[in-house]
Design a protein around this motif. Structure first.
Motif, PDB file in Angstrom:
ATOM      1  N   LEU A   1       0.577  -1.105   0.182  1.00  0.00           N
ATOM      2  CA  LEU A   1      -0.066  -0.296  -0.008  1.00  0.00           C
ATOM      3  C   LEU A   1       0.802   1.307  -0.454  1.00  0.00           C
ATOM      4  N   ASN A   2       1.550   1.512   0.868  1.00  0.00           N
ATOM      5  CA  ASN A   2       2.509   2.782   1.347  1.00  0.00           C
ATOM      6  C   ASN A   2       3.936   2.741  -0.078  1.00  0.00           C
ATOM      7  N   SER A   3       3.873   1.711  -0.807  1.00  0.00           N
ATOM      8  CA  SER A   3       4.913   1.851  -1.253  1.00  0.00           C
ATOM      9  C   SER A   3       5.154   2.209  -2.850  1.00  0.00           C
ATOM     10  N   LEU A   4       3.453   1.696  -3.162  1.00  0.00           N
ATOM     11  CA  LEU A   4       2.836   2.578  -4.888  1.00  0.00           C
ATOM     12  C   LEU A   4       3.337   4.870  -4.350  1.00  0.00           C
ATOM     13  N   LYS A   5       3.382   4.827  -6.025  1.00  0.00           N
ATOM     14  CA  LYS A   5       3.816   6.478  -5.815  1.00  0.00           C
ATOM     15  C   LYS A   5       2.884   6.952  -7.053  1.00  0.00           C
ATOM     16  N   SER A   6       2.455   7.760  -6.985  1.00  0.00           N
ATOM     17  CA  SER A   6       1.732   8.656  -7.620  1.00  0.00           C
ATOM     18  C   SER A   6       2.127   8.287  -9.618  1.00  0.00           C
ATOM     19  N   GLY A   7       1.186   7.861 -10.214  1.00  0.00           N
ATOM     20  CA  GLY A   7       1.263   7.553 -11.644  1.00  0.00           C
ATOM     21  C   GLY A   7       1.648   5.532 -11.304  1.00  0.00           C
ATOM     22  N   ALA A   8       0.805   5.218 -10.504  1.00  0.00           N
ATOM     23  CA  ALA A   8       1.467   4.206 -10.113  1.00  0.00           C
ATOM     24  C   ALA A   8      -0.741   3.579 -10.482  1.00  0.00           C
TER      25      ALA A   8
ATOM     26  N   LEU B   1     -14.586  -0.560  -1.242  1.00  0.00           N
ATOM     27  CA  LEU B   1     -14.211  -0.959  -2.227  1.00  0.00           C
ATOM     28  C   LEU B   1     -13.789   0.463  -3.241  1.00  0.00           C
ATOM     29  N   LEU B   2     -15.338   0.707  -4.069  1.00  0.00           N
ATOM     30  CA  LEU B   2     -15.385   2.212  -3.786  1.00  0.00           C
ATOM     31  C   LEU B   2     -14.926   3.194  -3.404  1.00  0.00           C
ATOM     32  N   ARG B   3     -14.491   3.758  -2.034  1.00  0.00           N
ATOM     33  CA  ARG B   3     -14.147   4.302  -1.189  1.00  0.00           C
ATOM     34  C   ARG B   3     -12.265   3.925  -1.739  1.00  0.00           C
ATOM     35  N   ILE B   4     -12.337   3.187  -1.438  1.00  0.00           N
ATOM     36  CA  ILE B   4     -10.594   2.685  -1.681  1.00  0.00           C
ATOM     37  C   ILE B   4      -9.846   3.023  -2.756  1.00  0.00           C
ATOM     38  N   GLY B   5     -11.174   3.001  -4.100  1.00  0.00           N
ATOM     39  CA  GLY B   5     -10.788   3.487  -5.318  1.00  0.00           C
ATOM     40  C   GLY B   5     -10.432   5.472  -5.764  1.00  0.00           C
ATOM     41  N   ALA B   6     -11.224   5.322  -3.982  1.00  0.00           N
ATOM     42  CA  ALA B   6     -11.380   7.582  -3.923  1.00  0.00           C
ATOM     43  C   ALA B   6     -10.295   7.716  -3.816  1.00  0.00           C
ATOM     44  N   TYR B   7      -9.791   6.555  -2.715  1.00  0.00           N
ATOM     45  CA  TYR B   7      -7.898   6.892  -2.302  1.00  0.00           C
ATOM     46  C   TYR B   7      -7.218   6.519  -2.487  1.00  0.00           C
ATOM     47  N   PHE B   8      -7.131   5.689  -3.538  1.00  0.00           N
ATOM     48  CA  PHE B   8      -6.117   5.747  -4.563  1.00  0.00           C
ATOM     49  C   PHE B   8      -6.465   7.043  -5.442  1.00  0.00           C
ATOM     50  N   ARG B   9      -7.225   7.718  -5.565  1.00  0.00           N
ATOM     51  CA  ARG B   9      -6.758   8.415  -6.798  1.00  0.00           C
ATOM     52  C   ARG B   9      -6.582   9.881  -6.129  1.00  0.00           C
ATOM     53  N   GLN B  10      -6.656  10.052  -4.314  1.00  0.00           N
ATOM     54  CA  GLN B  10      -6.661  10.674  -4.118  1.00  0.00           C
ATOM     55  C   GLN B  10      -4.661  10.831  -4.207  1.00  0.00           C
ATOM     56  N   ARG B  11      -4.228   9.957  -4.275  1.00  0.00           N
ATOM     57  CA  ARG B  11      -2.394   9.579  -4.193  1.00  0.00           C
ATOM     58  C   ARG B  11      -1.755   9.467  -5.701  1.00  0.00           C
ATOM     59  N   GLY B  12      -3.247   9.955  -6.670  1.00  0.00           N
ATOM     60  CA  GLY B  12      -2.537  10.019  -7.549  1.00  0.00           C
ATOM     61  C   GLY B  12      -2.099   9.040  -8.890  1.00  0.00           C
ATOM     62  N   CYS B  13      -2.779   8.167  -8.048  1.00  0.00           N
ATOM     63  CA  CYS B  13      -2.364   6.318  -9.334  1.00  0.00           C
ATOM     64  C   CYS B  13      -3.864   6.629 -10.448  1.00  0.00           C
TER      65      CYS B  13
ATOM     66  N   ASP C   1       0.008  -2.393 -10.966  1.00  0.00           N
ATOM     67  CA  ASP C   1       1.226  -2.423 -10.331  1.00  0.00           C
ATOM     68  C   ASP C   1       0.467  -3.420  -8.814  1.00  0.00           C
ATOM     69  N   ALA C   2      -0.694  -3.066  -8.690  1.00  0.00           N
ATOM     70  CA  ALA C   2      -1.205  -3.937  -7.307  1.00  0.00           C
ATOM     71  C   ALA C   2      -2.352  -3.896  -8.136  1.00  0.00           C
ATOM     72  N   ILE C   3      -3.445  -4.889  -7.033  1.00  0.00           N
ATOM     73  CA  ILE C   3      -4.774  -5.516  -7.390  1.00  0.00           C
ATOM     74  C   ILE C   3      -5.197  -5.125  -6.177  1.00  0.00           C
ATOM     75  N   ALA C   4      -6.254  -4.806  -5.362  1.00  0.00           N
ATOM     76  CA  ALA C   4      -6.850  -4.700  -4.568  1.00  0.00           C
ATOM     77  C   ALA C   4      -8.423  -5.069  -4.427  1.00  0.00           C
ATOM     78  N   ILE C   5      -8.738  -5.944  -3.065  1.00  0.00           N
ATOM     79  CA  ILE C   5      -9.870  -7.056  -2.931  1.00  0.00           C
ATOM     80  C   ILE C   5      -9.904  -6.387  -2.242  1.00  0.00           C
ATOM     81  N   SER C   6     -10.823  -6.448  -1.555  1.00  0.00           N
ATOM     82  CA  SER C   6     -12.258  -6.647   0.175  1.00  0.00           C
ATOM     83  C   SER C   6     -12.932  -7.441   0.064  1.00  0.00           C
ATOM     84  N   ALA C   7     -12.975  -8.287   1.234  1.00  0.00           N
ATOM     85  CA  ALA C   7     -13.726  -8.661   1.459  1.00  0.00           C
ATOM     86  C   ALA C   7     -13.960  -8.786   2.846  1.00  0.00           C
ATOM     87  N   ASN C   8     -15.788  -9.130   2.897  1.00  0.00           N
ATOM     88  CA  ASN C   8     -16.325  -8.957   4.304  1.00  0.00           C
ATOM     89  C   ASN C   8     -16.936  -9.970   4.537  1.00  0.00           C
ATOM     90  N   PHE C   9     -17.768 -10.758   3.906  1.00  0.00           N
ATOM     91  CA  PHE C   9     -18.837 -11.422   4.885  1.00  0.00           C
ATOM     92  C   PHE C   9     -17.178 -13.053   5.429  1.00  0.00           C
TER      93      PHE C   9
END
Length: 458
Positions: free
Chosen positions: A5-12, A41-53, A112-120
């Motif tokens: 998570l923290n290794s991803l740079k802007s543009g990733a 997961l859609l909030r995480i998408g907004a987070y990655f966009r905020q980081r420039g990904c 560079d990364a695949i993000a997966i969310s699992a709830n139940f």
């Protein structure tokens, strides 16, 4: 474990994957397979966009390759109820199978990364297979697994093969607006969040555990601004609050938000599907809800058994519930506009207790919303009851496997009760006058004729 998570740079480049799941056909009918929008997961998408990904989206539960056919092959057969009774249910694969998923992944440039969310937690069986498919298509791509499942079961989540298992919240993403434009439109509804966490510790619930005992909130002005933005940019009309305890510090948060809706009249439909605790429901609050155009109110009752409610640490009394219903009726709510959560399949529960609760609600003229019980890691009940049943893996705790069925609450009767009465209302006279030999209806007739559905302490 790698800190992807923290290794991803802007543009990733990050691919969000709403992964396949496994569950029963009954769970599909209950609507537990896929929510209308995977808002976490859609909030995480907004987070990655905020980081420039650069963010892309793959929904394995709604992909066009499925042709609308969500249910796929049988993965396994698991015991239903107590293993000794011989009943079982098929566990199906839902969403893209491995070959289809590989085909769809291959259409993307390597992320560079695949993000997966699992709830139940009981949907975890298919995750290792999904992650392996991702790695087979993109050997150099790192996988991140987050959500409720890795938060309460980090060791089990680590066994999926994910490069990073993320427990808890990404603080910066907690209240970000969902990036709904990652999904194909039209956008009829979206999810808002004002409160995350709950101050109570009901024995069957993991909300307190998921949030480390904290309750987080954001200003109502920001939530209202998000509503207006989503309405104007995407045409969203229905806004759903999946807040854990939306009445937290009500005068500071929900009341001002409702006042803005009443004053500005944004033309929005508001829904609060997780419901309200009856002991906090007041006449001024319901008047606000009515003025804000909220059409359906959900109350959390769980059971009419005071003994059981105390054991579950429920924060209300049956008299407070009846008082709340009276307030709702006085403001014009009735019938299907009042939903009431009731838990069924609890440890040591009997069919008689369940049917008494349903008859009591019918007596009040309101509709039960039956919630199937399961043990969830992180809950108080998990520690209390985990040795009472035979289970080897988390998917064996799927709610509609009825693991606490007993001779006084058989799995077949629970199935019928759910099918007959979940989010349905019938006048008691119709039930009493029905000529039938159905054991569930016959038991209800006996309860009503003996007035056994009326709590003694009212």
């Amino acid at each position: 474990m790698t800190d992807v998570l923290n290794s991803l740079k802007s543009g990733a480049k990050v691919l969000l994957l709403n992964a396949p799941v496994s569950d029963t056909a009954t769970a599909e009918k209950m609507g537990m397979i896929a929510s209308e929008a995977p808002f976490g997961l859609l909030r995480i998408g907004a987070y990655f966009r905020q980081r420039g990904c650069r963010v892309e989206w793959l929904d394995a539960l709604r992909d066009p390759l499925l042709n609308g056919r969500l249910r796929r092959h049988v993965r396994k057969i698991l015991p239903c109820g107590s293993p000794e009774n011989g009943a079982s249910k098929e566990i199906y694969h839902y969403g893209l199978d491995s070959a289809q998923l590989a085909r769809r992944l291959a259409e993307f440039d390597a992320p560079d990364a695949i993000a997966i969310s699992a709830n139940f937690t009981w949907h975890s069986d298919v995750l290792a297979e999904t992650i392996q498919t991702c790695k087979s298509v993109f050997p150099k791509t790192k996988t991140i697994l987050g959500g409720n499942f890795p938060t309460v079961c980090p060791e089990e989540a680590a066994r999926t093969g994910a490069d990073q298992v993320f427990s808890g919240d990404i603080e910066e993403a907690r209240f970000l607006p969902t990036a709904i434009d990652l999904m194909p439109g039209p956008y009829h509804e979206d999810y808002l969040r004002m409160i995350k966490g709950c101050p109570y510790k009901c024995s069957y619930c993991i909300t307190n555990c998921l949030n480390g005992g904290h309750v987080y909130a954001q200003p109502p002005e920001k939530v209202f601004a998000e509503l207006i933005d989503k309405r104007d940019r995407f045409g969203v009309k229905t806004f759903i609050f999946n807040d854990d305890f939306v009445l937290f510090q009500q005068k500071k948060y929900l009341d001002p938000f409702l006042d803005m809706v009443i004053q500005e009249k944004p033309g929005a439909i508001l829904q609060f599907p997780l419901g309200f605790s009856a002991h906090i429901v007041t006449e001024p609050f319901i008047a606000r809800m009515r003025q804000a155009g909220v059409e359906t109110i959900t109350l959390a009752l769980e059971t009419i058994s005071e003994r059981r409610a105390r054991a579950m640490n429920r924060p209300h009394h049956i008299r407070e519930f009846v008082r709340a219903v009276d307030i709702l009726k006085a403001h014009g709510y009735k019938g299907r506009n009042i939903r009431v959560f009731c838990l069924i399949g609890l440890p040591d529960q009997t069919l008689d207790e369940i049917l008494k609760t349903i008859c009591f609600l019918f007596h009040l003229g309101i509709m039960p919303s039956l919630t199937t019980y399961t043990l969830t890691p992180g809950s108080g009940d998990m520690e209390r009851f985990k040795d009472r049943i035979q289970w080897n893996a988390l998917d064996e705790l799927s709610p509609d496997l009825w693991r606490f069925a007993n001779p006084e609450m058989r799995a077949g009767d629970l199935e019928r009760t759910y099918r007959y009465f979940h989010e349905k209302y019938y006048p008691l006279e119709r039930i009493v006058d029905s000529p039938t030999d159905d054991p569930v209806i016959v038991a209800m007739q006996k309860i009503v004729r003996s007035r056994g559905h009326l709590p003694e302490n009212l």
